[in-house]
Design a protein around this motif. Structure first.
Motif, PDB file in Angstrom:
ATOM      1  N   ALA A 174       4.161  30.443  -9.805  1.00 51.03           N
ATOM      2  CA  ALA A 174       5.458  30.342  -9.347  1.00 51.03           C
ATOM      3  C   ALA A 174       5.810  31.608  -8.969  1.00 51.03           C
ATOM      4  CB  ALA A 174       6.590  29.473 -10.048  1.00 51.03           C
ATOM      5  N   VAL A 175       6.771  31.636  -7.928  1.00 54.07           N
ATOM      6  CA  VAL A 175       7.225  33.092  -7.655  1.00 54.07           C
ATOM      7  C   VAL A 175       8.762  32.960  -7.568  1.00 54.07           C
ATOM      8  CG1 VAL A 175       7.781  34.403  -5.560  1.00 54.07           C
ATOM      9  CG2 VAL A 175       5.465  33.556  -5.759  1.00 54.07           C
ATOM     10  N   VAL A 176       8.996  33.967  -8.295  1.00 60.31           N
ATOM     11  CA  VAL A 176      10.785  34.277  -8.480  1.00 60.31           C
ATOM     12  C   VAL A 176      11.137  34.997  -7.111  1.00 60.31           C
ATOM     13  CG1 VAL A 176      12.607  35.169 -10.022  1.00 60.31           C
ATOM     14  CG2 VAL A 176      10.525  34.361 -11.049  1.00 60.31           C
ATOM     15  N   ALA A 177      12.133  34.541  -6.300  1.00 61.07           N
ATOM     16  CA  ALA A 177      12.703  35.182  -5.189  1.00 61.07           C
ATOM     17  C   ALA A 177      13.569  35.974  -5.666  1.00 61.07           C
ATOM     18  CB  ALA A 177      12.888  34.189  -4.411  1.00 61.07           C
ATOM     19  N   GLN A 178      13.679  37.330  -6.021  1.00 55.77           N
ATOM     20  CA  GLN A 178      14.924  38.059  -6.384  1.00 55.77           C
ATOM     21  C   GLN A 178      15.535  38.494  -5.237  1.00 55.77           C
ATOM     22  OE1 GLN A 178      14.242  42.082  -7.805  1.00 55.77           O
ATOM     23  NE2 GLN A 178      15.232  41.523  -9.572  1.00 55.77           N
ATOM     24  N   GLY A 179      16.820  38.130  -4.977  1.00 55.62           N
ATOM     25  CA  GLY A 179      17.677  38.335  -3.941  1.00 55.62           C
ATOM     26  C   GLY A 179      18.299  39.950  -4.289  1.00 55.62           C
ATOM     27  N   MET A 180      18.797  40.728  -3.424  1.00 58.83           N
ATOM     28  CA  MET A 180      19.204  41.995  -3.656  1.00 58.83           C
ATOM     29  C   MET A 180      20.606  42.128  -4.647  1.00 58.83           C
ATOM     30  SD  MET A 180      21.551  42.710  -0.083  1.00 58.83           S
ATOM     31  CE  MET A 180      22.297  44.259  -0.765  1.00 58.83           C
ATOM     32  N   GLU A 181      21.153  40.766  -4.811  1.00 60.57           N
ATOM     33  CA  GLU A 181      22.617  40.523  -5.522  1.00 60.57           C
ATOM     34  C   GLU A 181      22.096  40.530  -6.984  1.00 60.57           C
ATOM     35  OE1 GLU A 181      22.594  37.636  -2.089  1.00 60.57           O
ATOM     36  OE2 GLU A 181      20.999  38.402  -3.413  1.00 60.57           O
ATOM     37  N   ALA A 182      20.819  40.534  -7.243  1.00 66.91           N
ATOM     38  CA  ALA A 182      20.587  40.332  -8.663  1.00 66.91           C
ATOM     39  C   ALA A 182      20.960  41.793  -9.583  1.00 66.91           C
ATOM     40  CB  ALA A 182      19.046  40.255  -8.806  1.00 66.91           C
ATOM     41  N   GLY A 183      21.198  41.582 -10.718  1.00 61.58           N
ATOM     42  CA  GLY A 183      21.562  42.479 -11.782  1.00 61.58           C
ATOM     43  C   GLY A 183      20.167  43.175 -12.218  1.00 61.58           C
ATOM     44  N   GLY A 184      20.148  44.398 -12.579  1.00 64.12           N
ATOM     45  CA  GLY A 184      19.160  44.870 -13.382  1.00 64.12           C
ATOM     46  C   GLY A 184      18.158  45.542 -12.074  1.00 64.12           C
ATOM     47  N   HIS A 185      16.902  45.709 -12.541  1.00 66.65           N
ATOM     48  CA  HIS A 185      15.866  46.407 -11.884  1.00 66.65           C
ATOM     49  C   HIS A 185      15.334  45.627 -10.687  1.00 66.65           C
ATOM     50  CE1 HIS A 185      15.550  49.291 -15.372  1.00 66.65           C
ATOM     51  NE2 HIS A 185      15.201  50.069 -14.272  1.00 66.65           N
ATOM     52  N   ARG A 186      15.071  46.142  -9.471  1.00 66.17           N
ATOM     53  CA  ARG A 186      14.577  45.478  -8.442  1.00 66.17           C
ATOM     54  C   ARG A 186      13.099  45.258  -8.775  1.00 66.17           C
ATOM     55  NH1 ARG A 186      16.369  42.321  -5.141  1.00 66.17           N
ATOM     56  NH2 ARG A 186      15.279  43.311  -3.096  1.00 66.17           N
ATOM     57  N   ALA A 192       8.846  53.330  -3.629  1.00 62.90           N
ATOM     58  CA  ALA A 192       9.271  53.927  -2.471  1.00 62.90           C
ATOM     59  C   ALA A 192      10.026  52.993  -1.656  1.00 62.90           C
ATOM     60  CB  ALA A 192       8.225  54.758  -2.020  1.00 62.90           C
ATOM     61  N   ARG A 193       9.536  51.717  -1.618  1.00 57.46           N
ATOM     62  CA  ARG A 193      10.058  50.922  -0.485  1.00 57.46           C
ATOM     63  C   ARG A 193      11.401  49.955  -1.125  1.00 57.46           C
ATOM     64  NH1 ARG A 193       4.368  47.813   1.193  1.00 57.46           N
ATOM     65  NH2 ARG A 193       3.384  49.800   1.959  1.00 57.46           N
ATOM     66  N   ALA A 194      11.657  50.222  -2.169  1.00 58.52           N
ATOM     67  CA  ALA A 194      12.742  49.242  -3.001  1.00 58.52           C
ATOM     68  C   ALA A 194      14.011  49.493  -2.274  1.00 58.52           C
ATOM     69  CB  ALA A 194      13.144  50.063  -4.242  1.00 58.52           C
ATOM     70  N   GLU A 195      14.603  50.540  -1.894  1.00 58.76           N
ATOM     71  CA  GLU A 195      15.825  50.563  -1.034  1.00 58.76           C
ATOM     72  C   GLU A 195      15.791  49.655   0.463  1.00 58.76           C
ATOM     73  OE1 GLU A 195      16.400  53.943  -3.828  1.00 58.76           O
ATOM     74  OE2 GLU A 195      14.803  53.215  -2.786  1.00 58.76           O
ATOM     75  N   ALA A 196      14.535  49.658   1.002  1.00 60.36           N
ATOM     76  CA  ALA A 196      14.322  48.969   2.314  1.00 60.36           C
ATOM     77  C   ALA A 196      14.218  47.744   2.023  1.00 60.36           C
ATOM     78  CB  ALA A 196      13.116  49.871   3.152  1.00 60.36           C
ATOM     79  N   GLN A 197      13.837  47.358   0.768  1.00 61.48           N
ATOM     80  CA  GLN A 197      13.740  45.731   0.687  1.00 61.48           C
ATOM     81  C   GLN A 197      14.859  45.245  -0.141  1.00 61.48           C
ATOM     82  OE1 GLN A 197       8.810  46.335   0.421  1.00 61.48           O
ATOM     83  NE2 GLN A 197       9.818  45.589  -1.553  1.00 61.48           N
ATOM     84  N   THR A 198      15.920  44.929   0.607  1.00 64.03           N
ATOM     85  CA  THR A 198      17.232  44.429   0.068  1.00 64.03           C
ATOM     86  C   THR A 198      17.621  43.185   0.703  1.00 64.03           C
ATOM     87  OG1 THR A 198      18.274  45.911   1.597  1.00 64.03           O
ATOM     88  CG2 THR A 198      17.852  46.708  -0.823  1.00 64.03           C
ATOM     89  N   SER A 199      16.671  42.170   0.830  1.00 63.35           N
ATOM     90  CA  SER A 199      17.102  40.885   1.493  1.00 63.35           C
ATOM     91  C   SER A 199      17.857  40.207   0.554  1.00 63.35           C
ATOM     92  CB  SER A 199      15.994  40.108   1.934  1.00 63.35           C
ATOM     93  OG  SER A 199      15.154  40.824   2.653  1.00 63.35           O
ATOM     94  N   GLY A 200      19.332  39.717   0.973  1.00 64.37           N
ATOM     95  CA  GLY A 200      20.003  38.681   0.099  1.00 64.37           C
ATOM     96  C   GLY A 200      19.327  37.274  -0.029  1.00 64.37           C
ATOM     97  N   LEU A 201      19.569  36.864  -1.323  1.00 61.90           N
ATOM     98  CA  LEU A 201      18.680  35.504  -1.949  1.00 61.90           C
ATOM     99  C   LEU A 201      18.620  34.579  -0.646  1.00 61.90           C
ATOM    100  CD1 LEU A 201      17.393  34.301  -4.262  1.00 61.90           C
ATOM    101  CD2 LEU A 201      19.311  33.442  -4.856  1.00 61.90           C
ATOM    102  N   PHE A 202      19.794  34.331  -0.013  1.00 63.00           N
ATOM    103  CA  PHE A 202      19.913  32.992   0.584  1.00 63.00           C
ATOM    104  C   PHE A 202      19.051  33.271   2.240  1.00 63.00           C
ATOM    105  CE2 PHE A 202      23.593  30.659  -1.847  1.00 63.00           C
ATOM    106  CZ  PHE A 202      22.744  30.436  -2.778  1.00 63.00           C
ATOM    107  N   ALA A 203      18.931  34.742   2.335  1.00 65.57           N
ATOM    108  CA  ALA A 203      18.064  35.043   3.455  1.00 65.57           C
ATOM    109  C   ALA A 203      16.597  34.662   3.195  1.00 65.57           C
ATOM    110  CB  ALA A 203      18.281  35.988   4.222  1.00 65.57           C
ATOM    111  N   LEU A 204      16.170  35.305   1.937  1.00 60.34           N
ATOM    112  CA  LEU A 204      14.839  35.434   1.242  1.00 60.34           C
ATOM    113  C   LEU A 204      14.241  33.868   1.002  1.00 60.34           C
ATOM    114  CD1 LEU A 204      12.459  37.178   0.383  1.00 60.34           C
ATOM    115  CD2 LEU A 204      13.756  37.466  -2.020  1.00 60.34           C
ATOM    116  N   LEU A 205      15.197  33.377   0.047  1.00 59.80           N
ATOM    117  CA  LEU A 205      14.643  31.961  -0.392  1.00 59.80           C
ATOM    118  C   LEU A 205      14.195  30.926   0.605  1.00 59.80           C
ATOM    119  CD1 LEU A 205      14.482  30.097  -2.884  1.00 59.80           C
ATOM    120  CD2 LEU A 205      16.920  29.640  -2.420  1.00 59.80           C
ATOM    121  N   PRO A 206      14.725  30.819   1.488  1.00 60.43           N
ATOM    122  CA  PRO A 206      14.161  29.811   2.401  1.00 60.43           C
ATOM    123  C   PRO A 206      12.875  29.985   3.222  1.00 60.43           C
ATOM    124  CG  PRO A 206      16.114  30.377   3.464  1.00 60.43           C
ATOM    125  CD  PRO A 206      16.064  30.955   2.188  1.00 60.43           C
ATOM    126  N   ARG A 207      12.814  31.414   3.455  1.00 62.69           N
ATOM    127  CA  ARG A 207      11.379  31.839   4.175  1.00 62.69           C
ATOM    128  C   ARG A 207      10.535  31.681   3.249  1.00 62.69           C
ATOM    129  NH1 ARG A 207       8.821  31.970   8.425  1.00 62.69           N
ATOM    130  NH2 ARG A 207       7.857  33.971   8.983  1.00 62.69           N
TER     131      ARG A 207
END
Length: 356
Positions: A174-186, A192-207
Motif C-alpha cells: 500500500a502507498v500512504v499519500a502524504q499531503g503537504m498539510e500533514a504534521g511532522g516530517h515530509r 533537496a526536493r522536499a520544498e518543491a514537492q508540496t502537493s495538497g492531499l486532495f490533489a495528490l490522492l485522486p492522482r
C-alpha cells in the motif's frame, strides 16, 4: 456509502486485519503504546515511529503493544539519506543562535548520527508487526523479500506520483499519500526536493488512486469524519491521522503542546527544517519564527541540525515551554480533541459513515 467505496474499504480492512479504515500515524516520540493500543482496540491500526529507536526498543514496544491490544500495528522506519556535508563555520553560527533558546550547545552535538537502519530492520522482522512502513524512500529488494517471507506487509509513504510508482514497483502493499498539510516530517525520497514537492492531499490522492494498482492510504489535514469521507470519495482505501490524536488522554506529549493544538488555525503551522534539518510541519512558535527569519543561520543538514537542537528541545519539554518546543502539527491541528482515543476513532467513523 456507495458500493464501490464499501468494496474498496472492506478489501483493505480484511487484508490488513482491521475493522475500521483508520490508522494512527507513526509519530516518533508521540506514539506511546497506550495510544496505539486504544486506536487498535477501537478497530483501527496502531503505530510506532521508530526512526531513533534501538533494536531492543522496537522489540519491547511490540511486546507491550501485544499485551494491551489484539489489533494490528505498523512500525515505521526512515530510509537513510546519504551522509551530510558538514560545515564547521555554519555549525558554529547555528550553535550560537540556539543558545538564545536553550542551553549551551557543544560542538560535538553536531556529530549526531542516524540509527543503524539494518539493525532496526532485523529487529522489525523479529518483532513481526502486521505492517512495516517506510518514509524517505523504499526498502531494498532483499528487505522486501524478507518481509514477505515473514508475512509482514509494507506501507510506503510517498509525496508524489513518481515516488508512489517507485514504491509500487519495489513491492509495496500500500502507498500512504502524504499531503503537504500533514504534521511532522515530509516523506520526500530526495531531501533537496522536499520544498518543491508540496502537493495538497486532495490533489495528490485522486492522482495516485487512478494510477496505482495497490491501495492508497490518505494522510494530511484529516481531523474528523468529514475528512475521512472526502478521502474515501477521492479513492483512498483508508486514512492515516496523527495530529488528531495528539490531544487525547493516551497521548503523552507536553501539556503546552496539547493546549496549543485546538487554538492553532491552519495558517499557524509552518513547514520548516529548523528542528531536524529535514522538512517538517510544526506549530509556528517563537523559535520557528526567529529561526526562519532572514538574518538567522540556515539549518544544518539532517541529522546534524537534529543533534544541535537536541538540548534546546529537551529543555523546552522539561520546562513545558512551547516557544522552543518541537511541536509537530498538521494544518488541521484545530480539530484535535481531548478525551479517550477510542472515542475519537468511533466518532470520526460514525460521522464519515453518515456523510457517505
Amino acid at each position: 456509502m456507495t458500493p464501490d467505496i464499501r468494496r474498496r474499504v472492506d478489501r483493505f480492512c480484511q487484508r490488513f486485519g482491521i475493522e475500521l479504515p483508520i490508522l494512527l500515524a507513526p509519530m516518533a516520540g508521540a506514539c506511546p503504546v497506550a495510544l496505539s493500543a486504544a486506536v487498535a482496540s477501537a478497530g483501527g491500526m496502531g503505530a510506532m515511529g521508530a526512526v531513533l529507536s534501538t533494536p531492543a526498543q522496537i522489540g519491547h514496544w511490540m511486546d507491550d503493544f501485544r499485551r494491551q491490544s489484539h489489533g494490528p500495528a505498523q512500525v515505521n522506519v526512515w530510509v537513510p539519506d546519504p551522509p551530510p556535508v558538514r560545515d564547521a563555520a555554519a555549525e558554529a553560527a547555528t550553535r550560537a543562535f540556539l543558545q538564545r533558546w536553550g542551553p549551551a550547545v557543544p560542538a560535538s552535538a553536531g556529530d549526531a548520527a542516524p540509527a543503524d537502519f539494518d539493525a532496526q530492520f532485523d529487529a522489525l522482522v523479529a518483532a513481526r508487526p502486521a505492517v512495516a512502513s517506510t518514509i524517505m524512500g523504499v526498502f531494498s529488494a532483499a528487505q522486501v523479500s524478507r518481509l514477505k517471507a515473514a508475512g509482514i506487509a509494507w506501507f510506503a509513504c510517498a509525496t508524489t506520483l513518481d515516488e508512489a510508482l517507485q514504491a509500487q514497483a519495489a513491492g509495496a502493499d500500500a502507498v500512504v499519500a502524504q499531503g503537504m498539510e500533514a504534521g511532522g516530517h515530509r516523506g520526500a525520497f530526495v531531501d533537496a526536493r522536499a520544498e518543491a514537492q508540496t502537493s495538497g492531499l486532495f490533489a495528490l490522492l485522486p492522482r495516485l488512486a487512478d494510477r496505482l494498482e495497490v491501495p492508497v492510504v490518505a494522510a494530511g489535514g484529516i481531523g474528523d469524519g468529514r475528512g475521512v469521507a472526502a478521502a474515501l470519495l477521492l479513492g483512498a482505501s483508508a486514512v492515516q491521522l496523527g495530529t488528531a490524536f495528539l490531544a487525547t488522554d493516551e497521548s503523552t506529549i507536553a501539556e503546552a503542546w496539547k493546549q496549543a493544538l485546538p487554538a492553532a488555525e491552519p495558517e499557524h503551522t509552518r513547514a520548516t527544517r529548523v528542528f531536524s534539518g529535514r522538512l517538517g510541519r510544526a506549530l509556528d512558535t517563537a523559535y520557528v519564527c526567529a529561526a526562519e527569519a532572514a538574518d538567522a543561520p540556515r539549518p544544518q543538514p539532517y541529522p546534524v541540525q537534529r543533534g544541535l537542537t537536541a538540548g534546546m528541545r529537551r529543555q523546552a519539554q522539561a520546562d513545558d515551554r512551547l516557544e522552543a518546543m518541537q511541536a509537530w502539527a498538521g494544518q488541521s491541528a484545530w480539530m484535535a480533541r481531548r478525551g479517550p482515543a477510542a472515542g475519537v476513532v468511533r466518532a470520526m467513523w460514525q460521522q464519515a459513515q453518515a456523510l457517505l
